[in-house]
Design an enzyme around this catalytic site. Structure first.
Site: not given
Length: 449
Positions: A101, A241, A243, A245
């Site tokens: 992440s 960010d 990833d 999400d």
């Protein structure tokens, strides 16, 4: 939360904490635990972000799955929420994301989704963990035709962006959108989607090299996208960010519009359309007081959970709510996807701008944020929870609460992924909060180290 699995899967420095040996075991044991009640040959969908260690860990984990007779669909570099969606869409038995992440490039992580695209319940993670921590393997080694195989899904990005387009009833023609891809998982899907929707896209940090993910860019560095928006005269800036999400947006003046504001804007729009289920938004204990005040004006409530999008999601599923999230930009539109989704959040926010025919700065005025100060105290992992037993720390917290006199609050929260205790103060006077939070964080470091 166990010793291997934190609040967001297994995470650590790749090849030191998160080794290929561990990834292999997570593949084998994960396959066994998730598939032991299933009598058919299973398949798993695997996606990853742009970290250099992604190939290493995917290869090791894939070997673990194949040895258990599980077929692997390799999705390539893709946002975490895309893996959640494609696990359902491709009818996989479970999904895996290899990503850390927002953490620096040397970190990586592994998290599982069930066949519906939800993160695993704690008790299932604990079963996997028990095998691995006790050095227990399972007595299954497939042979011959029963060994698993790998297929590569060349159309994974297209499948995801096509799905996202179905959530909209309008295009983005006439809009100029600045995008900071954070050198992460959305570097191809974000510009593709926005261009197909008719927007003019100005893109930065879309050249990942395995080590530059989140480095001076992305959602934890909103000043970067803010400067770009002002430079090119964009209508909105969106920043992801590693990833993808989560999403942080900036308005046409370069001012940050965080997750709380995004939920207020989209929540009020959904309320007007009669689509905000039970007139509730789910936030966390870190959500700004301003969010509650804004939603109350429209006859809506904010239900608060512990910090972590998994807890927000649990509350949403249990309560039958459709919108929830975190100030950090994890926003969940449960009518469409089962996890925080930066790209989905971006297009819902932009669609609201179009529907209301207003600039983002205007829409953001629905909520006034109280000043919040967050200071991290560096504390060894084993001492993170001990602050509650320290009388001097607790006395200091009580004294601060008395000083804020009902017009603010103190929140102490051990990090789920790092050796930190987070000290958050909220109130009316920013300068006073800075001093109080810094002093309290220093005290916690002194007492707990």
């Amino acid at each position: 939360m166990g010793k291997l699995f934190g609040t967001d899967g297994v995470r650590g420095i790749a090849n030191r904490d998160l080794t290929p040996e561990l990834a292999y075991q997570l593949g084998r044991i994960g396959a066994y635990v998730l598939n032991k009640d299933n009598n058919k040959r299973a398949k798993v969908a695997i996606g990853k972000d742009t970290r250099i260690s992604g190939d290493l860990l995917e290869s090791a984990m894939t070997a673990g799955f194949l040895s258990m007779g599980v077929d692997v669909i390799s999705l390539g570099v893709l946002p975490t929420p895309a893996v959640a969606y494609l696990t359902r869409h491709l009818k996989a038995d479970f999904g895996v994301v290899i990503s850390a992440s927002h953490n620096p490039a040397e970190y990586n992580g592994i998290k599982f989704f069930n066949r519906e695209g939800y993160k695993l319940p704690d008790e299932v993670e604990e079963q996997i963990e028990a095998y691995i921590l006790n050095n227990r393997d399972v007595d299954i080694r497939m042979e011959g035709k029963d060994v698993g195989t790998v297929t590569v899904d060349e159309k994974s990005i297209e499948e995801y962006t096509d799905f996202l387009k179905t959530t909209l009833d309008r295009d983005f023609k006439g809009l100029k959108i600045a995008v900071d891809a954070g050198n992460g998982a959305a570097y191809r899907s974000a510009p593709k989607l926005l261009k197909e929707l008719g927007a003019e896209v100005i893109l930065i940090n879309d050249t990942p090299d395995g080590m530059n993910i989140n480095k001076g860019c992305g959602s934890t560095n909103p000043e970067v996208i803010g400067a770009l928006v002002k430079e090119v005269g964009a209508d909105i800036g969106i920043s992801f960010d590693g990833d993808a999400d989560r999403l942080i947006a900036v308005d046409e003046n370069g001012e940050v519009v965080d997750g709380d504001h995004i939920m207020a804007i989209c929540g009020i729009c959904l309320k007007k359309q009669g689509k905000l289920k039970n007139d509730v938004i789910v936030g966390t204990v870190m959500s700004n007081i301003g969010l509650e005040i804004a939603m109350k004006e429209y006859g809506c409530n904010v239900v608060k959970t512990k910090v972590g999008d998994r807890y927000v999601l649990e509350e949403m599923v249990q309560g039958g709510y459709c919108l929830g999230g975190e100030q950090s930009g994890h926003v969940i539109f449960l009518d469409y996807n089962t996890t925080g989704d930066g790209l989905l959040t971006a297009i819902q926010l932009i669609a609201t701008m179009k529907a209301e025919n207003k600039k983002l700065s205007e829409l953001a005025k629905v909520m006034t944020s109280y000043p919040q100060v967050l200071v991290n105290a560096k504390v060894k992992n084993e001492n993170k929870e001990v602050y509650q037993n320290d009388a001097i720390i607790m006395q200091s917290i009580t004294a601060i609460e008395n000083k804020l006199a009902g017009e603010g609050r103190v929140l102490i929260r051990p990090s789920g992924t790092e050796p930190l205790v987070r000290v958050m103060l909220e109130g009316k006077n920013q300068e006073e909060l800075n001093v109080l939070a810094t002093d309290l964080a220093k005290l916690i470091e002194q007492r707990l180290n």
